[in-house]
Design a protein around this motif. Structure first.
Motif, PDB file in Angstrom:
ATOM      1  N   ALA A  18       0.818  -1.119  -0.002  1.00 20.30           N
ATOM      2  CA  ALA A  18       0.282  -0.051   0.098  1.00 20.30           C
ATOM      3  C   ALA A  18       0.972   1.278  -0.119  1.00 20.30           C
ATOM      4  N   PRO A  19       0.517   2.523  -0.621  1.00 15.89           N
ATOM      5  CA  PRO A  19      -0.520   2.658  -1.025  1.00 15.89           C
ATOM      6  C   PRO A  19      -0.656   1.888  -2.669  1.00 15.89           C
ATOM      7  N   TYR A  20      -1.864   1.848  -3.180  1.00 14.06           N
ATOM      8  CA  TYR A  20      -2.014   1.371  -4.711  1.00 14.06           C
ATOM      9  C   TYR A  20      -1.506  -0.218  -4.720  1.00 14.06           C
ATOM     10  N   GLU A  21      -1.625  -0.757  -3.759  1.00 17.31           N
ATOM     11  CA  GLU A  21      -1.302  -2.467  -3.798  1.00 17.31           C
ATOM     12  C   GLU A  21      -1.763  -3.126  -4.875  1.00 17.31           C
ATOM     13  N   ASN A  22      -1.107  -3.935  -5.645  1.00 14.62           N
ATOM     14  CA  ASN A  22      -1.562  -4.443  -6.928  1.00 14.62           C
ATOM     15  C   ASN A  22      -1.855  -3.513  -8.047  1.00 14.62           C
ATOM     16  N   HIS A  23      -1.687  -2.395  -7.970  1.00 13.29           N
ATOM     17  CA  HIS A  23      -1.765  -1.229  -9.147  1.00 13.29           C
ATOM     18  C   HIS A  23      -0.257  -1.417  -9.859  1.00 13.29           C
ATOM     19  N   TRP A  24      -0.572  -1.074 -11.492  1.00  8.87           N
ATOM     20  CA  TRP A  24       0.779  -0.652 -12.002  1.00  8.87           C
ATOM     21  C   TRP A  24       1.402   0.354 -11.717  1.00  8.87           C
ATOM     22  N   ALA A  25       2.630   0.878 -11.910  1.00 10.31           N
ATOM     23  CA  ALA A  25       3.482   1.952 -11.535  1.00 10.31           C
ATOM     24  C   ALA A  25       4.626   1.827 -12.308  1.00 10.31           C
TER      25      ALA A  25
END
Length: 143
Positions: A34-41
């Motif tokens: 986190a934050p945005y766990e499992n989101h692409w970046a």
């Protein structure tokens, strides 16, 4: 008596890398936290003590994707400092652009759950932080 002390934000310094191939792909990582766990970046992270943003960009790219580049290969493309760009607090990132050979392999490492080359015309729908804005600014429009 009024309080006349200035109120300064605590600012965290990060570096991100837009790594592209000459055949129109960009390297993204899937965040493992986190934050945005499992989101692409974009690959990137905190600048360590005694390190420049450029050095951090080179280190983070290799740690998160296994892709090794020389500092001279990176070009500074901008600074992103919107106050609300990170839900953890005030973060300012310097972003670098690098062109990578099309046959370069990327392997998730460090804090990344996955590392993958994405076509510029088929990017994930929702990127972490303001990384979609960064890509839109740094990369040429696709048709």
């Amino acid at each position: 008596m009024s309080d006349t002390r200035e109120k300064h934000a605590i600012i965290r310094y990060t570096a991100d890398v837009v790594a592209v191939t000459d055949d129109g792909r960009v390297l993204l990582i899937k965040r493992g936290w986190a934050p945005y766990e499992n989101h692409w970046a974009l690959p990137g992270g905190h600048v360590d003590e005694g390190e420049t943003g450029l050095q951090a960009a080179v280190r983070e790219l290799e740690e998160e994707t296994g892709v090794r580049v020389a500092e001279d290969d990176l070009r500074l493309v901008g600074v992103w400092d919107q106050p609300d760009r990170d839900p953890r607090g005030r973060y300012v990132t310097v972003t670098y652009l690098v062109t990578i050979p099309a046959d370069t392999q990327a392997v998730a490492g460090d804090d990344a759950r996955d590392a993958r080359w994405w076509s510029l015309i088929d990017l994930p729908a929702c990127l972490a932080f303001d990384h979609a804005d960064i890509l839109a600014t740094v990369l040429p429009p696709t048709s």
